[in-house]
Every structure is written in structure tokens, then in C-alpha cells.
Write an enzyme that holds these catalytic residues in place. Structure first.
Site, mmCIF file in Angstrom:
data_model
loop_
_atom_site.group_PDB
_atom_site.id
_atom_site.type_symbol
_atom_site.label_atom_id
_atom_site.label_comp_id
_atom_site.label_asym_id
_atom_site.label_seq_id
_atom_site.Cartn_x
_atom_site.Cartn_y
_atom_site.Cartn_z
ATOM 1 N N CYS A 14 -4.941 -3.276 3.885
ATOM 2 C CA CYS A 14 -4.547 -2.820 5.221
ATOM 3 C C CYS A 14 -5.680 -2.940 6.262
ATOM 4 O O CYS A 14 -6.054 -4.029 6.646
ATOM 5 C CB CYS A 14 -4.004 -1.394 5.149
ATOM 6 S SG CYS A 14 -2.879 -0.973 6.529
ATOM 7 N N GLU A 25 0.840 -1.190 0.000
ATOM 8 C CA GLU A 25 0.000 0.000 0.000
ATOM 9 C C GLU A 25 0.879 1.246 0.000
ATOM 10 O O GLU A 25 1.931 1.276 0.636
ATOM 11 C CB GLU A 25 -0.897 -0.006 1.235
ATOM 12 C CG GLU A 25 -1.875 1.161 1.305
ATOM 13 C CD GLU A 25 -2.708 1.165 2.572
ATOM 14 O OE1 GLU A 25 -3.814 1.741 2.549
ATOM 15 O OE2 GLU A 25 -2.247 0.590 3.590
ATOM 16 N N LYS A 84 -10.424 0.748 -1.275
ATOM 17 C CA LYS A 84 -10.309 0.462 0.156
ATOM 18 C C LYS A 84 -11.569 0.931 0.876
ATOM 19 O O LYS A 84 -11.978 2.083 0.770
ATOM 20 C CB LYS A 84 -9.077 1.154 0.742
ATOM 21 C CG LYS A 84 -8.798 0.817 2.205
ATOM 22 C CD LYS A 84 -7.505 1.487 2.662
ATOM 23 C CE LYS A 84 -7.176 1.156 4.112
ATOM 24 N NZ LYS A 84 -5.916 1.808 4.545
#
Length: 394
Positions: free
Chosen positions: A212, A80, A179
Site C-alpha cells: 500500500c 491488504e 510494511k
């Protein structure tokens, strides 16, 4: 392997052979990237200067992808923020973004570069995948224009997303993912309107993808594992190690074991910010197993403490001296979502040395091969998570 370095930052390419449904096994790689960062993220730069920084990082990724491909890698995952870094405001990060089309348009940027809006980063990444005959997963910024007819449209007239892109071995854009669970500091990005559950199949297996902090929530992580039944998740991350129980190396493995799938976790490398794939600093007393409840998270842990003062339990410690002939740990959590962790001295994992029984107990197979830092079972009540507030404007 002679991999390039960005300044003084370390880089790490990890190759592994995974079992999957489609093939008996295949070679995959994850890359821990010590990236080239902007000298000053508080200054608005031109698109040309932004591209210069992204080209520097992409050049590092290029050498890594070539090396992985030479060793037979079928898919490589990069971290990321690996193209441009972090600590940008919404305005300052905009020059680093490209308008990424939907994969349904059937596009190979490398061979058809002028088809959509200028996309030099997408084109170069596509060529990296195509020229090395491997799948490539990269995290980058996506921008989408909007106007007043959209009630959610930000006041600056566009959405900004944290997005993963996947190119196949021909360089075709085959998947992308916004995300869904932004970290508290990611004010430069918008939330997607709805959670996305992105999967794709290859001869190597059935893959899902998220980013993440997504791993901490039910959507999309658990849905991909339990409902879509993927065999491997592709996981770009810029994880800040949170000691003693939520460092990257231990928690990501615990999650994968808890849901029963593979995880290919690619980390940003920045030791100053304690962002690494396995840099856990968790030294000679153990706290008795304790049940800790924090709303939606329940923990039962046997934890190495820093000293005989129990107030030090939970402080960073990275070495231990005590081994156990056996251990058995269990907690009554009232949830089916349970994740096991075992961490040895020196921040080492313990693959194959423990298992979770059908009754929920975490047990050792034999005496521990190394001194123990922690043995932990997490329980998650996802239904108690507070729904995130939709980010509508900067």
C-alpha cells in the site's frame, strides 16, 4: 466464474499473462476482495472468535485460489487487511495476529503444523498454496514478544506488524515483509526497525514485495525497482481512491511505468470507503496544463474540470466528451523520478497509446481513442521526504 461474495460487496479475480525475465510469459492473478468484516471492532474478542472471522475470509480466498489455479495461475496476490479488516485499536486487533517465523527456518506449515507456536491461519494458507500448486501472497498480522532489554519495546511487551507472507507451490513459507510506511490511521501497528528489501526468485521471474503506502516512498519501492532490478512487484493494498490524480488504477500503473517493471496490485473492495482497484470518480472544461508543487511532489497535468468554473478543477469527475488529435506534456522537475498517467472517460486506462520520450515528454502515439479525463506527469523529490518517526510504543 461463480466466485463467492461477502455480503453485498463485489469480488473480482483478474488473470493476466506477464512477460518476465525467467519465462517468456506466465499467468498471474490479483484478487479484489469484498471481505467479511467484524461486527464491532471496538470489542475485544477471544482468539477463537477472531479465528472464526479469519476463517470466513480465508474460505472466500480458498475458492478464488482454486479457480485461479484451474486456469493455470502460477502466483496469486490477495489484498491488504484481507484476513480480518481494519479500524481496530492496538489492543483489539491483537487476537487476530500470529507469530510468523522467518522464512529461513525452511517450514511448510501444511505438512508440519506443530513445529512452532499455534498458527492456524498460516497452516491453512500453506495448504491452499500446496494443494493448488501455486504461489500465494497474503497480508496478515504478525506479533513478536519483546522485553525491557529492548529500548524500543512497546509498553505492552510485544511488537505488532502489518506483514505480507508468500508461500510457494509446495506450501513453503519463502518470504515475508513488514510494511515500512504505515498510513496515518494505522496506530495498531509498529514500524520495523529498518526498511526491508524483500525479493525472491521463481521460474516465472524475480519478484519484490511491499504494501500500500510503501509505493509513495523511496524505500523500499524505488530501491527494489532500481537497485535490485526486480521484474515484478507483488502489491497487497487497501487503497482509498484520492481523486482526481491518485486513484489506485491510475497511480499504480504510473508508478510501474515510471520505474519500468510489472505490478501485481491486489485491492480491498469497499465501495462505501471508495476502496477499489479502479473506482475513480474524476465531466466539460479542461484546465490548461498546470505545474503544482507540494514540497516533494511536483505535478504537470491537463485535467478535466467539472464545469466552466475553474474553482471546480480537481473535483471528482468520471466522464468526459473531448478527444485530442495529439497531446504532448512535459515538466521541468529536477528529478529522475517521473511517473506518467493518462486516464480516459469512464475511468479507463490507455495502454499502448502513449509513451514517455527520453527528454521526459509524455506524448500520444495517435489521436486519443476515447475522451480524456486527465494527462499527468508526476515528479518526485524523495530526498525531501521528512523521515518518519519510529513508533516505539502504543
Amino acid at each position: 466464474m461463480g466466485l463467492p461474495k461477502a455480503g453485498a460487496s463485489a469480488v473480482l479475480l483478474v488473470l493476466c499473462s506477464l512477460e518476465a525475465c525467467a519465462l517468456d510469459s506466465y499467468m498471474a492473478a490479483v484478487y479484489e476482495h469484498g471481505m467479511v468484516l467484524s461486527e464491532n471492532t471496538e470489542v475485544l474478542v477471544s482468539p477463537e472468535k477472531a479465528l472464526m472471522l479469519m476463517d470466513k475470509n480465508t474460505a472466500i480466498l480458498e475458492e478464488t485460489i482454486k479457480e485461479a489455479a484451474r486456469q493455470g495461475t502460477r502466483i496469486i496476490v490477495t489484498p491488504e487487511d484481507g484476513i480480518y479488516g481494519w479500524v481496530f485499536t492496538r489492543e483489539k486487533i491483537y487476537p487476530y495476529f500470529e507469530d510468523i517465523p522467518d522464512p529461513g527456518v525452511d517450514w511448510i506449515p501444511c505438512s508440519d503444523p506443530g513445529r512452532f507456536a499455534p498458527s492456524p491461519v498460516l497452516e491453512r494458507l500453506s495448504c491452499l498454496a500446496r494443494n493448488n500448486s501455486t504461489y500465494v501472497v497474503v497480508n496478515m498480522g504478525d506479533k513478536k514478544p519483546c522485553n525491557s532489554s529492548d529500548p524500543r519495546c512497546p509498553s505492552d511487551g510485544h511488537y505488532q506488524y502489518n506483514r505480507n507472507v508468500v508461500f510457494d507451490s509446495e506450501g513453503k513459507l519463502v518470504a515475508h515483509y513488514h510494511k515500512n510506511n504505515l498510513f496515518v490511521t494505522e496506530k495498531q501497528f509498529n514500524y520495523p526497525k529498518n526498511p526491508e528489501f524483500v525479493t525472491f526468485s521463481t521460474s516465472s521471474g524475480y519478484f519484490g514485495i511491499f504494501t500500500c503506502a510503501d509505493i509513495l516512498y523511496h524505500d523500499p519501492a524505488v530501491v527494489l525497482a532500481r537497485r535490485f532490478r526486480i521484474d515484478t512487484v507483488l502489491f497487497p493494498t487497501a487503497w482509498g481512491n484520492t481523486r482526481p490524480l491518485l486513484s489506485a488504477v491510475q497511480f499504480h500503473l504510473a508508478w510501474a511505468m515510471g520505474v519500468g517493471i510489472n505490478i501485481l496490485s491486489a485491492h480491498t473492495h469497499n465501495s462505501t470507503l471508495d476502496m477499489t482497484g479502479g473506482n475513480l470518480t474524476l465531466r466539460n472544461v479542461f484546465e490548461s496544463p498546470a505545474n503544482i508543487s507540494a514540497g516533494d511532489l511536483l505535478i504537470c497535468t491537463l485535467l478535466k474540470c467539472k464545469s466552466t468554473d475553474l474553482n471546480t478543477c480537481g473535483q471528482p469527475v468520471e466522464t468526459a466528451e473531448t478527444r485530442f488529435e495529439m497531446f504532448s506534456l512535459s515538466g521541468t522537475f529536477g528529478t529522475n523520478y517521473v511517473f506518467p498517467e493518462v486516464l480516459y472517460s469512464g475511468v479507463q486506462l490507455a495502454p499502448g497509446e502513449f509513451e514517455v520520450l527520453t527528454d521526459g515528454r509524455l506524448i500520444s502515439h495517435t489521436s486519443t481513442s476515447k475522451p480524456v479525463l486527465s494527462v499527468t506527469v508526476f515528479g518526485r523529490w524523495y530526498e525531501k521526504n521528512t523521515p518518519r518517526t519510529q513508533q516505539a510504543s502504543p
